[in-house]
Design an enzyme around this catalytic site. Structure first.
Site, PDB file in Angstrom:
ATOM      1  N   GLU A  45      -2.181  -6.583  11.891  1.00 48.97           N
ATOM      2  CA  GLU A  45      -3.633  -6.785  11.944  1.00 48.97           C
ATOM      3  C   GLU A  45      -3.990  -8.051  12.722  1.00 48.97           C
ATOM      4  O   GLU A  45      -3.321  -9.070  12.598  1.00 48.97           O
ATOM      5  CB  GLU A  45      -4.209  -6.884  10.524  1.00 48.97           C
ATOM      6  CG  GLU A  45      -3.977  -5.648   9.677  1.00 48.97           C
ATOM      7  CD  GLU A  45      -4.695  -4.408  10.204  1.00 48.97           C
ATOM      8  OE1 GLU A  45      -5.608  -4.558  11.044  1.00 48.97           O
ATOM      9  OE2 GLU A  45      -4.326  -3.293   9.782  1.00 48.97           O
TER      10      GLU A  45
ATOM     11  N   ARG B  28     -15.063   0.938  -1.512  1.00 53.31           N
ATOM     12  CA  ARG B  28     -15.339   2.355  -1.755  1.00 53.31           C
ATOM     13  C   ARG B  28     -15.028   2.724  -3.198  1.00 53.31           C
ATOM     14  O   ARG B  28     -15.607   3.655  -3.751  1.00 53.31           O
ATOM     15  CB  ARG B  28     -14.475   3.195  -0.805  1.00 53.31           C
ATOM     16  CG  ARG B  28     -14.857   4.631  -0.642  1.00 53.31           C
ATOM     17  CD  ARG B  28     -13.971   5.310   0.404  1.00 53.31           C
ATOM     18  NE  ARG B  28     -12.563   5.086   0.177  1.00 53.31           N
ATOM     19  CZ  ARG B  28     -11.818   5.753  -0.738  1.00 53.31           C
ATOM     20  NH1 ARG B  28     -12.367   6.673  -1.497  1.00 53.31           N
ATOM     21  NH2 ARG B  28     -10.535   5.498  -0.868  1.00 53.31           N
TER      22      ARG B  28
ATOM     23  N   CYS C 127      -7.244  -5.609   1.247  1.00 50.33           N
ATOM     24  CA  CYS C 127      -6.370  -6.053   2.333  1.00 50.33           C
ATOM     25  C   CYS C 127      -7.108  -7.016   3.253  1.00 50.33           C
ATOM     26  O   CYS C 127      -6.634  -8.117   3.536  1.00 50.33           O
ATOM     27  CB  CYS C 127      -5.830  -4.853   3.113  1.00 50.33           C
ATOM     28  SG  CYS C 127      -4.669  -3.858   2.130  1.00 50.33           S
TER      29      CYS C 127
ATOM     30  N   HIS D 147       0.040  -4.152   7.798  1.00 51.66           N
ATOM     31  CA  HIS D 147      -0.099  -2.928   7.020  1.00 51.66           C
ATOM     32  C   HIS D 147       1.127  -2.047   7.233  1.00 51.66           C
ATOM     33  O   HIS D 147       1.515  -1.790   8.373  1.00 51.66           O
ATOM     34  CB  HIS D 147      -1.343  -2.139   7.470  1.00 51.66           C
ATOM     35  CG  HIS D 147      -2.551  -2.391   6.631  1.00 51.66           C
ATOM     36  ND1 HIS D 147      -3.727  -2.884   7.141  1.00 51.66           N
ATOM     37  CD2 HIS D 147      -2.783  -2.201   5.305  1.00 51.66           C
ATOM     38  CE1 HIS D 147      -4.627  -2.988   6.160  1.00 51.66           C
ATOM     39  NE2 HIS D 147      -4.076  -2.583   5.044  1.00 51.66           N
TER      40      HIS D 147
END
Lengths: 200, 200, 200, 200
Positions: free
Chosen positions: D73, D83, D136, D160
């Site tokens: 990342e 969510r 994350c 990840h």
């Protein structure tokens, strides 16, 4: 008046539905512009348009190949990492868009309202947190940066559309798509939400 | 007269676009039937319909979740391998559909012509060589088997459609879809090709 | 003795992990053969090998690009529908493999046991009901047909492997893969299950 | 000394390979920490660890379900859009991580070198420009923010990993994965690149 931009073709995409969308949606209230797939020329043209037109809002459109839904982008990062050259042959890698700009801008459009409105009309749509590192992210960042430097609070942001079904029906492997008429309806709904919101 | 079948809901699919398609496309020339998601009842109903109606052609429809295009199936295999129970609670694993039947049947519809017609109209479509091992494959095999046993040469086959965009817009992850109006148009085109072909 | 086959490169696949797998797994008990990507030559070579070697079992391997798991194929259909030419320039479309053969054969390997054994060892594996319509399906059908015509009950079937991670690490887009060492382990497990089963 | 973090389980993920990776890689030079899936507690623990340990580098790990490759990342955004609730039942939507922080941070690890090193060793890896909007991204932003506020130039960033093949082999649908041993090797390579780079 709203500034609505799309893109001409690039890479292995033989046609780009956003250029057609821009043509279809241009009206008395919407100035449509098809941007070149060139970092330098797209950036210059955007700045020029924003300075000349002083639009009430800016909505940039782009194609997200292989994505199945409308993606309303929320973040533009201050970085270019071009996997392929643009149409001028330029391919910047790990270069900031503006060395004096912040690391990223958030969209100033009512992104969540746009997504809800699209879903309410039966069009699959999601918020997205990366517009990539190529022309799409560049145009989004450049628009927000230009407005910021000019001290304007004009709402601006980016929407990625999937392949049109018309394009997908010519391809030799199965890819997700939505009909051009659905994409057109989606952009109209987005423009309505943006207009209502900026007048409120 | 053509027999057109779809399915009621099953598993975690809260609605099935093929039941709506069957309702929309029923007409003087098309008998529409929504089949239960039950191996026993769907099979019995199909046999009954074919014996009573003696249709000129049979088109079975089913939903293929997560697939991005219309899939015109070419092969039905003589096997049930149910990953989940049907709506009667039955879950056959590695059981033949008909112990006396051949290992598979090929569709007797003009499958390639249907795909070409759909693509020509801007609808993404592909030939497919597996209808799975659940109700869809079962209905396709059962139809072709019934016609074979009756000594009929009636054209018959199966088309898988993706999620409707209306369904996809209610989901919490991005999935490929096509609008219900596009699915309806696709089935109409398929029925036209089948009709023209069987009269030729 | 078991006959194990793989393939040389084809289409846009610059290397095929199954040729390496065949080399690694050849032993006193396993005859390894890398087949040409040619319908005519692969078919002739397979027939020749089966007639000469009279193997106790046949396992054909192939690459399934973009698939994330080991796929143990259960069905071979009597059809070629080549999307691209083979390495001899031949591209049959809608042609039966053997006009006198049945519409399909089921694998005669203990396919479900192989899948369970792989999963038990932490290797993702699934049953599959379509080996496509190109060389992989052709080789599977041809093997089963040859054995059938010879009146042999030799267990035979096909396993599709994903890209090796070593291949995937050279690609310019993210694709699913498993390391070559995992693929090798998977084929060893499959051979063990097949051997145990055919001796039982 | 390097601080390496992973996560305990969350949502419908019954086990998280990063907790196992952290245990395997802990050593004299690597402090491993499994973070709770709680915005509040993970944030507090991270700050505490950084203040106490003053590590030479920080590498946070997380699971990216359904992704086929290692993703290094590059961007952490100042936003939470959860969510699903975290393990404390908290579900912030459109809330900044730190109202006083910049809109985003770029990773200060040698991200491109890590990707190149992984690919050179046959492990599929790509740069990524979105770590999502859940734990994350939160952990990546929080780490970079904490170091920034403390005035430290400690290299820090996030990787990840896909599902482990061991997890994927228990699932009832095919998903991309890499064996846990490959994930472990990948993190070792990343740690080596980070160590060499920070000493250079």
């Amino acid at each position: 008046m709203i500034l609505l931009t799309g893109f001409e073709s690039w890479g292995d995409v033989s046609s780009n539905p956003t250029s057609e969308l821009v043509k279809r949606l241009a009206s008395d209230d919407v100035v449509g512009e098809v941007l070149p797939v060139s970092f330098r020329r797209a950036g210059e043209r955007l700045e020029e348009l924003i300075r000349e037109l002083r639009p009430e809002a800016v909505l940039n459109l782009g194609l997200a190949p292989e994505r199945p839904v409308i993606r309303v982008e929320r973040v533009a990062i201050n970085l270019i990492d071009a996997r392929i050259p643009d149409n001028d042959g330029e391919q910047p890698v790990d270069v900031p868009i503006d060395p004096n700009g912040p690391p990223c801008y958030f969209s100033t459009l009512p992104t969540r309202e746009v997504v809800e409105a699209l879903r309410g009309e039966g069009i699959p749509a999601f918020l997205s947190y990366s517009a990539g590192t190529y022309l799409c992210n560049y145009v989004m960042y450049k628009t927000l940066r230009t407005l910021d430097v000019m001290g304007l609070r004009t709402p601006a942001g980016f929407i990625h559309v999937p392949y049109s079904s018309e394009m997908a029906s010519k391809m030799d492997k199965p890819v997700p798509s939505l009909p051009l008429s659905t994409l057109e309806r989606a952009v109209r709904i987005a423009l309505d939400v943006i207009t209502s919101s900026s007048q409120a």
